[in-house]
Design a protein around this motif. Sequence first.
Motif, PDB file in Angstrom:
ATOM      1  N   GLU A  53       0.829  -1.203   0.000  1.00 18.14           N
ATOM      2  CA  GLU A  53       0.000   0.000   0.000  1.00 18.14           C
ATOM      3  C   GLU A  53       0.867   1.257   0.000  1.00 18.14           C
ATOM      4  O   GLU A  53       0.550   2.232  -0.684  1.00 18.14           O
ATOM      5  CB  GLU A  53      -0.944   0.002   1.201  1.00 18.14           C
ATOM      6  N   GLN A  54       1.963   1.229   0.742  1.00 19.64           N
ATOM      7  CA  GLN A  54       2.873   2.384   0.771  1.00 19.64           C
ATOM      8  C   GLN A  54       3.516   2.605  -0.597  1.00 19.64           C
ATOM      9  O   GLN A  54       3.617   3.740  -1.067  1.00 19.64           O
ATOM     10  CB  GLN A  54       3.944   2.190   1.840  1.00 19.64           C
ATOM     11  N   VAL A  55       3.965   1.538  -1.220  1.00 22.88           N
ATOM     12  CA  VAL A  55       4.592   1.652  -2.543  1.00 22.88           C
ATOM     13  C   VAL A  55       3.593   2.227  -3.548  1.00 22.88           C
ATOM     14  O   VAL A  55       3.927   3.127  -4.332  1.00 22.88           O
ATOM     15  CB  VAL A  55       5.134   0.288  -3.019  1.00 22.88           C
ATOM     16  N   LEU A  56       2.363   1.729  -3.521  1.00 24.30           N
ATOM     17  CA  LEU A  56       1.353   2.230  -4.455  1.00 24.30           C
ATOM     18  C   LEU A  56       0.990   3.680  -4.163  1.00 24.30           C
ATOM     19  O   LEU A  56       0.740   4.456  -5.087  1.00 24.30           O
ATOM     20  CB  LEU A  56       0.111   1.344  -4.433  1.00 24.30           C
ATOM     21  N   ALA A  57       0.966   4.057  -2.902  1.00 19.07           N
ATOM     22  CA  ALA A  57       0.684   5.458  -2.548  1.00 19.07           C
ATOM     23  C   ALA A  57       1.774   6.378  -3.090  1.00 19.07           C
ATOM     24  O   ALA A  57       1.479   7.459  -3.615  1.00 19.07           O
ATOM     25  CB  ALA A  57       0.554   5.604  -1.034  1.00 19.07           C
ATOM     26  N   GLN A  58       3.013   5.949  -2.986  1.00 16.46           N
ATOM     27  CA  GLN A  58       4.117   6.746  -3.522  1.00 16.46           C
ATOM     28  C   GLN A  58       4.050   6.815  -5.042  1.00 16.46           C
ATOM     29  O   GLN A  58       4.275   7.869  -5.641  1.00 16.46           O
ATOM     30  CB  GLN A  58       5.458   6.172  -3.072  1.00 16.46           C
ATOM     31  N   LEU A  59       3.735   5.700  -5.673  1.00 15.84           N
ATOM     32  CA  LEU A  59       3.616   5.675  -7.122  1.00 15.84           C
ATOM     33  C   LEU A  59       2.454   6.548  -7.582  1.00 15.84           C
ATOM     34  O   LEU A  59       2.545   7.232  -8.607  1.00 15.84           O
ATOM     35  CB  LEU A  59       3.433   4.231  -7.606  1.00 15.84           C
ATOM     36  N   ARG A  60       1.391   6.551  -6.818  1.00 15.06           N
ATOM     37  CA  ARG A  60       0.210   7.364  -7.158  1.00 15.06           C
ATOM     38  C   ARG A  60       0.565   8.853  -7.200  1.00 15.06           C
ATOM     39  O   ARG A  60       0.015   9.609  -8.000  1.00 15.06           O
ATOM     40  CB  ARG A  60      -0.913   7.097  -6.150  1.00 15.06           C
ATOM     41  N   LEU A  61       1.512   9.265  -6.363  1.00 12.28           N
ATOM     42  CA  LEU A  61       1.956  10.664  -6.373  1.00 12.28           C
ATOM     43  C   LEU A  61       2.684  11.002  -7.670  1.00 12.28           C
ATOM     44  O   LEU A  61       2.669  12.150  -8.112  1.00 12.28           O
ATOM     45  CB  LEU A  61       2.867  10.944  -5.178  1.00 12.28           C
ATOM     46  N   LEU A  62       3.315  10.007  -8.281  1.00  9.56           N
ATOM     47  CA  LEU A  62       4.052  10.223  -9.524  1.00  9.56           C
ATOM     48  C   LEU A  62       3.158  10.175 -10.760  1.00  9.56           C
ATOM     49  O   LEU A  62       3.475  10.767 -11.783  1.00  9.56           O
ATOM     50  CB  LEU A  62       5.158   9.172  -9.670  1.00  9.56           C
TER      51      LEU A  62
END
Length: 150
Positions: A53-62
């Motif tokens: 979930e953290q990785v996807l949240a960071q990717l979502r910012l990009l």
Amino acid sequence: MHGQFDCALHGLQQLAYARITREFHQAWQARADCPAACEAAIGESHRRVQRCEQVLAQLRLLIDDPHQIAEIKIARALYLRLLLESAPVRLQSWSDSESFDDMPRSHLFEWIAYDFERLELAELEGSMTVEEAASYARALDARASSLREE
């Protein structure tokens, strides 16, 4: 851009698998009376869900392009449909009217995966805009046409 697209799809699949694994361990614990081993597995799978979930949240910012987000949603939905089409083979002759107590671990895992896949697909399809739904329908038609040609 294409790298972010692939990372997003890979991350979504990792998250789905982590959630399925966590649910499987919880279901197995309830059935198998294995508190210590199951608790450790549940804890690890829960941490894995959080990491994904953290990785996807960071990717979502990009990924802030609505068109690319739509492409990711559609690609994920198409992939989930492929998984659901394989359900009869994966679940074989087991029926949901049978007892979980008699189900082998592999069937329990596949049954949970099937349920999660159905729920995720319904959620994705329900969240699509009119434009996304139209693109999705075209992609489904194109896939059906290519299957008929084979």
